[in-house]
Design a protein around this motif. Structure first.
Motif, PDB file in Angstrom:
ATOM      1  N   GLU A  72       0.829  -1.214   0.000  1.00 44.77           N
ATOM      2  CA  GLU A  72       0.000   0.000   0.000  1.00 44.77           C
ATOM      3  C   GLU A  72       0.860   1.259   0.000  1.00 44.77           C
ATOM      4  O   GLU A  72       0.547   2.248  -0.679  1.00 44.77           O
ATOM      5  N   VAL A  73       1.951   1.204   0.733  1.00 47.21           N
ATOM      6  CA  VAL A  73       2.836   2.368   0.799  1.00 47.21           C
ATOM      7  C   VAL A  73       3.535   2.591  -0.539  1.00 47.21           C
ATOM      8  O   VAL A  73       3.641   3.727  -1.029  1.00 47.21           O
ATOM      9  N   VAL A  74       4.027   1.511  -1.148  1.00 45.22           N
ATOM     10  CA  VAL A  74       4.706   1.633  -2.440  1.00 45.22           C
ATOM     11  C   VAL A  74       3.762   2.210  -3.489  1.00 45.22           C
ATOM     12  O   VAL A  74       4.122   3.130  -4.238  1.00 45.22           O
ATOM     13  N   CYS A  80      -0.055   5.751  -7.527  1.00 44.95           N
ATOM     14  CA  CYS A  80      -1.018   4.786  -8.062  1.00 44.95           C
ATOM     15  C   CYS A  80      -2.114   4.531  -7.035  1.00 44.95           C
ATOM     16  O   CYS A  80      -2.077   5.018  -5.907  1.00 44.95           O
ATOM     17  N   GLY A  81      -3.090   3.734  -7.433  1.00 46.77           N
ATOM     18  CA  GLY A  81      -4.149   3.343  -6.520  1.00 46.77           C
ATOM     19  C   GLY A  81      -3.729   2.188  -5.648  1.00 46.77           C
ATOM     20  O   GLY A  81      -2.548   1.817  -5.578  1.00 46.77           O
ATOM     21  N   ALA A  82      -4.706   1.578  -4.984  1.00 48.15           N
ATOM     22  CA  ALA A  82      -4.429   0.505  -4.035  1.00 48.15           C
ATOM     23  C   ALA A  82      -3.829  -0.712  -4.734  1.00 48.15           C
ATOM     24  O   ALA A  82      -4.082  -0.943  -5.923  1.00 48.15           O
ATOM     25  N   PRO A  83      -3.026  -1.510  -4.017  1.00 51.15           N
ATOM     26  CA  PRO A  83      -2.456  -2.720  -4.623  1.00 51.15           C
ATOM     27  C   PRO A  83      -3.555  -3.734  -4.921  1.00 51.15           C
ATOM     28  O   PRO A  83      -4.451  -3.958  -4.109  1.00 51.15           O
ATOM     29  N   SER A  84      -3.502  -4.330  -6.110  1.00 54.45           N
ATOM     30  CA  SER A  84      -4.496  -5.338  -6.477  1.00 54.45           C
ATOM     31  C   SER A  84      -3.894  -6.734  -6.581  1.00 54.45           C
ATOM     32  O   SER A  84      -4.594  -7.717  -6.379  1.00 54.45           O
ATOM     33  N   VAL A  85      -2.604  -6.826  -6.930  1.00 53.48           N
ATOM     34  CA  VAL A  85      -1.939  -8.126  -7.026  1.00 53.48           C
ATOM     35  C   VAL A  85      -0.562  -8.027  -6.392  1.00 53.48           C
ATOM     36  O   VAL A  85       0.204  -7.105  -6.679  1.00 53.48           O
ATOM     37  N   CYS A 105       6.029  -1.681   7.448  1.00 51.12           N
ATOM     38  CA  CYS A 105       5.169  -0.505   7.256  1.00 51.12           C
ATOM     39  C   CYS A 105       3.847  -0.697   7.990  1.00 51.12           C
ATOM     40  O   CYS A 105       3.330  -1.819   8.099  1.00 51.12           O
ATOM     41  N   GLY A 106       3.303   0.399   8.453  1.00 47.76           N
ATOM     42  CA  GLY A 106       1.970   0.348   9.037  1.00 47.76           C
ATOM     43  C   GLY A 106       0.885   0.455   7.989  1.00 47.76           C
ATOM     44  O   GLY A 106      -0.269   0.110   8.237  1.00 47.76           O
ATOM     45  N   GLY A 107       1.219   0.941   6.788  1.00 46.90           N
ATOM     46  CA  GLY A 107       0.262   1.064   5.697  1.00 46.90           C
ATOM     47  C   GLY A 107      -0.169   2.479   5.420  1.00 46.90           C
ATOM     48  O   GLY A 107      -0.737   2.767   4.370  1.00 46.90           O
ATOM     49  N   SER A 136      -3.467  -0.588  -8.622  1.00 45.00           N
ATOM     50  CA  SER A 136      -4.534  -0.076  -9.477  1.00 45.00           C
ATOM     51  C   SER A 136      -4.205   1.345  -9.919  1.00 45.00           C
ATOM     52  O   SER A 136      -3.406   2.033  -9.297  1.00 45.00           O
ATOM     53  N   GLU A 137      -4.803   1.732 -11.037  1.00 46.48           N
ATOM     54  CA  GLU A 137      -4.606   3.098 -11.503  1.00 46.48           C
ATOM     55  C   GLU A 137      -5.287   4.065 -10.524  1.00 46.48           C
ATOM     56  O   GLU A 137      -6.274   3.716  -9.887  1.00 46.48           O
ATOM     57  N   PRO A 138      -4.794   5.281 -10.414  1.00 47.33           N
ATOM     58  CA  PRO A 138      -5.415   6.256  -9.502  1.00 47.33           C
ATOM     59  C   PRO A 138      -6.714   6.795 -10.092  1.00 47.33           C
ATOM     60  O   PRO A 138      -6.803   7.968 -10.481  1.00 47.33           O
ATOM     61  N   VAL A 139      -7.685   5.905 -10.211  1.00 44.62           N
ATOM     62  CA  VAL A 139      -8.988   6.280 -10.761  1.00 44.62           C
ATOM     63  C   VAL A 139     -10.069   5.853  -9.782  1.00 44.62           C
ATOM     64  O   VAL A 139      -9.858   4.981  -8.939  1.00 44.62           O
ATOM     65  N   ARG A 140     -11.261   6.441  -9.930  1.00 41.95           N
ATOM     66  CA  ARG A 140     -12.380   6.082  -9.080  1.00 41.95           C
ATOM     67  C   ARG A 140     -13.674   6.462  -9.776  1.00 41.95           C
ATOM     68  O   ARG A 140     -13.690   7.266 -10.702  1.00 41.95           O
ATOM     69  N   LEU A 141     -14.752   5.850  -9.340  1.00 40.94           N
ATOM     70  CA  LEU A 141     -16.090   6.210  -9.787  1.00 40.94           C
ATOM     71  C   LEU A 141     -16.829   6.792  -8.594  1.00 40.94           C
ATOM     72  O   LEU A 141     -16.901   6.155  -7.528  1.00 40.94           O
ATOM     73  N   VAL A 142     -17.363   7.977  -8.743  1.00 37.46           N
ATOM     74  CA  VAL A 142     -18.003   8.668  -7.619  1.00 37.46           C
ATOM     75  C   VAL A 142     -19.431   9.040  -8.000  1.00 37.46           C
ATOM     76  O   VAL A 142     -19.761   9.241  -9.169  1.00 37.46           O
TER      77      VAL A 142
END
Length: 599
Positions: A72-74, A80-85, A105-107, A136-142
């Motif tokens: 998550e930190v990397v 980038c977005g959250a780790p997915s794999v 890391c604490g995250g 994940s890419e730094p994208v979101r649906l809001v």
């Protein structure tokens, strides 16, 4: 388990320098401490860290010393977005040396350098254990009903903005790419949302097909934002279109893990729900391993859908877990394309101006540059179950609002997946498909009773009597002609008449042994500057010689002889009872000649 740790002296010195604002030669920004290499985008690859600040060397990281919080930190540090794999050797082993300490890391840290690391060095790391990371890419649906629906937003250059469109416009194919980046299954719909004019990130659709969303972003102004709906729980992968592929379901909402489904735990009702959830038509093919086995784990429960549910997640599932699934049994599903396009204004459903239903509205289709060719029109004909494309032309029209479909997209996907926003154009596509004609009907009658044998497979006539073979077709086009084809074991003939009131009647004054054989009707018509034809089923004819009570050239003469005898006996009985003025018994009477003539 991680032990109490301390910061090594190199890292501690660098932190002190940064915190005091000193800039010594050779010191680096924190973002220069990590990188992902050999990946598919800026947010995926094999993890490497700067192991020695003095000689600028990079080291791989052992999977045993790296966990989800470190990932998550990397991902955060790389923008980038959250780790997915997170998987060892996912992007190869590389040749870099191995990082010798364990991160703790604490995250919530903003950079990996902020995390503590262990004081003990790792001497070895098993092959295949170098950290491979996909963020994940730094994208979101809001603004939608779930995290997988709403206005598409992208974080670029440190700022979240809605995503607009450039001159090139998004289709379901590009929306599907964004859904996959969001780990939200497959794209169900993409709409343009009217909003106030403000700065957006404009993303060209052709760039999306070859790179990540963040790599394709450019600053722009637009009043149209992209609104996407993705399937959250279910997706089809490795298929030929958005409506086909190997079925995968999200098995764990917390870690976003996808699983294949065993064919033994999936039936037609379950398939109907999946196709409906993905915005596709009814399931047409359900077959194990049709689109490969994949590497996803196997879903462990059986779905129990009634078939009317709107989503697979609404269905019940069995309580018992499946431990194994035989090879070649992962569900492969093909859903039909929804009724979202048609040919209008022609003389049949297989000819006319191509229209598409997109974003809930029917509009004609304009072919975007470069122009469509007959091969792309052929795809439209096949999707409409109209055979192959015979011709395609561009027509002038008063229409202004149209849907644009790029021909190069059609080559790799369905028409529905290639629709983009409307253009103003008066040039529309008109297509003629080969599957124009209905099948003509063939019937026959003889002079014995004059009753048509349209529903029979054959006709039996007496030698010397006349008979008529009739050809007809449902009204589609004016004119045309019928060709009556005759074949036997020794000869073949054709007879032709113009179609009058969509039918033709071929009279044979006297049945002869040479007339015995198979007949079929072929309808010919010239429309749209092309010739079309369609052939009926075959009808068989057998000629009987009443003088010898034999069927000419027929091995079943004994059966026919018996039938004729029954006819004679029945007739004699009739006159016998009538002469005695006795009511004819229901079991003894005249025999229906129609049943004698046909079989």
């Amino acid at each position: 388990m991680k032990t109490d740790l301390y910061l090594d002296m190199d890292h501690l010195l660098l932190l002190l320098l940064l915190s005091s604002g000193l800039q010594a030669e050779g010191s680096l920004n924190q973002t220069d401490f990590v990188r992902l290499v050999d990946g598919n985008s800026l947010c995926s690859g094999r993890l490497e860290v700067k192991s020695d600040q003095s000689n600028q060397s990079w080291s791989s990281v052992c999977e045993d010393d790296f966990d989800q919080q470190d990932a998550e930190v990397v991902c955060r540090e790389l923008g980038c977005g959250a780790p997915s794999v997170l998987q060892g050797a996912l992007y190869g082993e590389g040749e870099a040396p191995m990082w010798t300490k364990e991160f703790q890391c604490g995250g919530n840290e903003s950079a990996l350098l902020d995390c503590r690391s262990s004081g003990s060095d790792r001497n070895t790391c098993s092959p295949g254990r170098a950290v491979g990371l996909t963020c994940s890419e730094p994208v979101r649906l809001v603004g939608g009903d779930s995290r997988c629906a709403g206005t598409l937003e992208l974080k670029h250059e440190g700022e979240w903005r809605p995503v607009g469109e450039s001159v090139d416009e998004w289709t379901l194919e590009e929306a599907d790419f964004a859904c996959r980046e969001l780990d939200c299954g497959s794209a169900v719909s993409v709409r343009r949302q009217e909003s106030s004019d403000r700065s957006v990130w404009s993303i060209s659709y052709d760039c999306v097909q070859s790179g990540s969303l963040r790599e394709c972003a450019a600053s722009d102004n637009s009043s149209h934002w992209l609104n996407l709906t993705c399937s959250d729980f279910v997706r089809l992968v490795d298929g030929n279109s958005l409506c086909s592929g190997r079925l995968e379901v999200k098995s764990d909402q917390s870690n976003q893990r996808w699983s294949s489904v065993c064919e033994d735990d999936f039936d037609q009702q379950d398939a109907e729900v999946v196709c409906r959830e993905l915005g596709c038509g009814a399931p047409s093919v359900l077959q194990g391993a049709l689109y490969g086995e994949g590497e996803a784990p196997m879903w462990t429960k059986e779905f129990q859908c009634g078939g009317d549910e709107s989503a697979l997640l609404d269905c019940r599932s069995s309580g018992s877990d499946r431990n194994t699934c035989s090879p070649g049994r992962a569900v492969g599903l093909t859903c039909s394309e929804p009724e979202s396009f048609r040919l209008m204004g022609g003389d049949s459903r297989c000819a006319g101006t191509l229209e598409l239903k997109h974003e809930g509205e029917w509009r004609p289709v304009f072919d975007d540059y470069p122009f469509w060719i007959l091969e792309e029109a052929d795809i439209a004909c096949r999707e409409l179950y109209c055979g192959s494309a015979v011709s395609m032309r561009r027509e002038e029209s008063s229409h202004r609002s149209v849907w644009s479909i790029s021909y190069d997209c059609v080559q790799y996907g369905s028409l529905r997946g290639c629709a983009a926003s409307s253009y103003s154009s008066t040039i529309l596509l008109s297509i003629i498909c080969s599957g124009l004609l209905l099948q003509p009907k063939i019937s026959a009658s003889s002079s014995m009773d004059g009753v048509s044998e349209a529903k029979q497979q054959g006709l039996l006539v007496f030698r010397g009597s006349d008979f008529t073979v009739s050809c007809s077709i449902q009204p589609q086009y004016p004119g045309g002609s019928f060709e009556l084809r005759f074949t036997s074991s020794t000869s073949a003939h054709t007879y032709t008449q113009p179609a009058v009131n969509h039918s033709a009647h071929f009279l044979f004054p006297a049945a002869e042994p040479a007339h015995q054989g198979s007949y079929s009707c072929v309808y010919h018509v010239h429309v749209f500057s092309h010739d079309f034809s369609s052939e009926s089923r075959q009808l068989s004819l057998i000629v009987v010689d009443p003088r010898s009570d034999q069927i000419i050239n027929n091995p079943s003469k004994i059966i026919i002889t018996v039938v004729v005898l029954i006819l004679l006996v029945s007739t004699a009985s009739y006159f016998y009872f009538k002469q005695k003025d006795v009511t004819v018994p229901p079991t003894v009477g005249s025999v229906d000649l129609q049943h004698v003539q046909s079989w």
